[in-house]
Design a protein around this motif. Sequence first.
Motif, PDB file in Angstrom:
ATOM      1  N   ARG A 179      38.905 -43.593  86.529  1.00 30.40           N
ATOM      2  CA  ARG A 179      40.214 -44.120  86.903  1.00 30.40           C
ATOM      3  C   ARG A 179      40.778 -45.043  85.835  1.00 30.40           C
ATOM      4  NH1 ARG A 179      41.753 -45.464  93.058  1.00 30.40           N
ATOM      5  NH2 ARG A 179      43.682 -45.793  91.883  1.00 30.40           N
ATOM      6  N   ARG A 180      39.930 -45.866  85.240  1.00 27.81           N
ATOM      7  CA  ARG A 180      40.427 -46.799  84.212  1.00 27.81           C
ATOM      8  C   ARG A 180      40.984 -46.043  83.011  1.00 27.81           C
ATOM      9  NH1 ARG A 180      36.605 -50.225  86.563  1.00 27.81           N
ATOM     10  NH2 ARG A 180      34.805 -49.294  85.533  1.00 27.81           N
ATOM     11  N   GLY A 181      40.307 -44.971  82.594  1.00 26.48           N
ATOM     12  CA  GLY A 181      40.826 -44.178  81.477  1.00 26.48           C
ATOM     13  C   GLY A 181      42.181 -43.565  81.802  1.00 26.48           C
ATOM     14  N   PHE A 182      42.304 -42.993  82.976  1.00 25.18           N
ATOM     15  CA  PHE A 182      43.574 -42.381  83.366  1.00 25.18           C
ATOM     16  C   PHE A 182      44.661 -43.432  83.577  1.00 25.18           C
ATOM     17  CE2 PHE A 182      40.778 -38.849  85.140  1.00 25.18           C
ATOM     18  CZ  PHE A 182      40.999 -38.028  84.045  1.00 25.18           C
ATOM     19  N   ALA A 183      44.273 -44.607  84.039  1.00 26.77           N
ATOM     20  CA  ALA A 183      45.261 -45.676  84.238  1.00 26.77           C
ATOM     21  C   ALA A 183      45.902 -46.076  82.914  1.00 26.77           C
ATOM     22  CB  ALA A 183      44.607 -46.884  84.900  1.00 26.77           C
ATOM     23  N   ARG A 184      45.113 -46.050  81.833  1.00 28.28           N
ATOM     24  CA  ARG A 184      45.684 -46.394  80.518  1.00 28.28           C
ATOM     25  C   ARG A 184      46.762 -45.396  80.120  1.00 28.28           C
ATOM     26  NH1 ARG A 184      40.225 -47.901  79.517  1.00 28.28           N
ATOM     27  NH2 ARG A 184      39.678 -45.909  78.560  1.00 28.28           N
ATOM     28  N   LEU A 185      46.527 -44.118  80.397  1.00 30.14           N
ATOM     29  CA  LEU A 185      47.550 -43.122  80.060  1.00 30.14           C
ATOM     30  C   LEU A 185      48.769 -43.281  80.959  1.00 30.14           C
ATOM     31  CD1 LEU A 185      47.984 -40.714  78.110  1.00 30.14           C
ATOM     32  CD2 LEU A 185      47.398 -39.224  80.023  1.00 30.14           C
ATOM     33  N   ARG A 186      48.544 -43.531  82.237  1.00 29.20           N
ATOM     34  CA  ARG A 186      49.675 -43.722  83.152  1.00 29.20           C
ATOM     35  C   ARG A 186      50.529 -44.909  82.730  1.00 29.20           C
ATOM     36  NH1 ARG A 186      49.868 -47.297  86.725  1.00 29.20           N
ATOM     37  NH2 ARG A 186      47.615 -47.417  87.057  1.00 29.20           N
ATOM     38  N   GLU A 187      49.889 -45.998  82.322  1.00 29.02           N
ATOM     39  CA  GLU A 187      50.647 -47.178  81.888  1.00 29.02           C
ATOM     40  C   GLU A 187      51.483 -46.874  80.648  1.00 29.02           C
ATOM     41  OE1 GLU A 187      47.440 -49.881  81.501  1.00 29.02           O
ATOM     42  OE2 GLU A 187      47.203 -50.154  83.676  1.00 29.02           O
ATOM     43  N   LEU A 188      50.922 -46.096  79.727  1.00 30.28           N
ATOM     44  CA  LEU A 188      51.685 -45.699  78.545  1.00 30.28           C
ATOM     45  C   LEU A 188      52.859 -44.809  78.943  1.00 30.28           C
ATOM     46  CD1 LEU A 188      52.052 -45.647  75.490  1.00 30.28           C
ATOM     47  CD2 LEU A 188      50.339 -43.810  75.389  1.00 30.28           C
ATOM     48  N   PHE A 189      52.628 -43.906  79.873  1.00 28.76           N
ATOM     49  CA  PHE A 189      53.691 -43.048  80.405  1.00 28.76           C
ATOM     50  C   PHE A 189      54.814 -43.903  80.994  1.00 28.76           C
ATOM     51  CE2 PHE A 189      55.550 -40.718  83.967  1.00 28.76           C
ATOM     52  CZ  PHE A 189      55.762 -39.446  83.468  1.00 28.76           C
ATOM     53  N   GLU A 190      54.448 -44.910  81.766  1.00 28.14           N
ATOM     54  CA  GLU A 190      55.442 -45.789  82.384  1.00 28.14           C
ATOM     55  C   GLU A 190      56.202 -46.584  81.329  1.00 28.14           C
ATOM     56  OE1 GLU A 190      52.939 -47.950  85.030  1.00 28.14           O
ATOM     57  OE2 GLU A 190      52.994 -46.403  86.603  1.00 28.14           O
ATOM     58  N   ASP A 191      55.512 -47.024  80.271  1.00 31.92           N
ATOM     59  CA  ASP A 191      56.171 -47.759  79.185  1.00 31.92           C
ATOM     60  C   ASP A 191      57.210 -46.873  78.490  1.00 31.92           C
ATOM     61  OD1 ASP A 191      54.632 -49.986  79.724  1.00 31.92           O
ATOM     62  OD2 ASP A 191      53.221 -49.649  78.079  1.00 31.92           O
ATOM     63  N   LEU A 192      56.845 -45.628  78.209  1.00 32.41           N
ATOM     64  CA  LEU A 192      57.765 -44.720  77.533  1.00 32.41           C
ATOM     65  C   LEU A 192      58.951 -44.372  78.427  1.00 32.41           C
ATOM     66  CD1 LEU A 192      55.250 -42.297  75.754  1.00 32.41           C
ATOM     67  CD2 LEU A 192      56.596 -44.130  74.720  1.00 32.41           C
ATOM     68  N   THR A 193      58.702 -44.227  79.714  1.00 33.63           N
ATOM     69  CA  THR A 193      59.791 -43.967  80.646  1.00 33.63           C
ATOM     70  C   THR A 193      60.747 -45.156  80.702  1.00 33.63           C
ATOM     71  OG1 THR A 193      58.357 -42.524  81.966  1.00 33.63           O
ATOM     72  CG2 THR A 193      60.345 -43.369  83.034  1.00 33.63           C
ATOM     73  N   ALA A 194      60.186 -46.356  80.735  1.00 37.40           N
ATOM     74  CA  ALA A 194      61.019 -47.561  80.758  1.00 37.40           C
ATOM     75  C   ALA A 194      61.839 -47.694  79.480  1.00 37.40           C
ATOM     76  CB  ALA A 194      60.144 -48.799  80.954  1.00 37.40           C
ATOM     77  N   ALA A 195      61.320 -47.127  78.383  1.00 37.21           N
ATOM     78  CA  ALA A 195      62.040 -47.182  77.110  1.00 37.21           C
ATOM     79  C   ALA A 195      63.146 -46.133  77.021  1.00 37.21           C
ATOM     80  CB  ALA A 195      61.060 -46.993  75.955  1.00 37.21           C
TER      81      ALA A 195
END
Length: 239
Positions: A179-195
Amino acid sequence: MTLPHDQQLCQRRQELLDRIGEWCDQYGRARDCVRLLAVSKHFPAGDIQTLAGCGQLAFGESYLKEAVDKLDALAGLHLEWHFIGPMQSNKTRRVAERFAWVQSLDRLKIAQRLAEQRPADLPPLNICLQVNISGETSKSGVEPAAAAELAAAVSELPRLRLRGLMAIPAPTIQFGEQRRGFARLRELFEDLTAAGHALDTLSMGMSNDLEAAIAEGSTLVRVGTALFGQRPPPDGVPP
């Protein structure tokens, strides 16, 4: 009594879809928010045809020559083909011409070649950036810190459509670590979406870590073994 091979394939697919649906329920997600990509590398075209007959239309391939042979053999089925393997510059033209998706983009040079070589009469090539979320030197993928710059550059290229991110985290049997590994990708996804990037695809999760990926927001899981069975030897298939 052992079912015939074709029936086993369709049964495995249905069981897999049922499990995905149960996990979506468990983690408060809609059942239709996770797509199944059948990873068919090293499996014969006949298996793909069987799965297409029971409703599976999206397939992932990693080796170009093997993939093109299957695309030719199954051209009448109108399947959705994803290229999910590493890509050298000399392979980009056939990928641009034959595939609907590339999930393994990690360099601007490759993106530029794909954009130049995508035929004008085809829809834009759907792109996921592959992110090396675990920092493994043996794995392909853009470093997380460089993903935003690459996403911005890819978004400006014609004939490409940036859809999301893909990753293959370091293998572990520990659910919390998965879960921690996938959470890092999800957070990056959310950052790019916010951008400002209009992303809709978070490609993460394979046969051994599907639940953790779904728990962390995967929208597309890539499954080979749990669907097709034990993968046969590659028999000298070139990359």
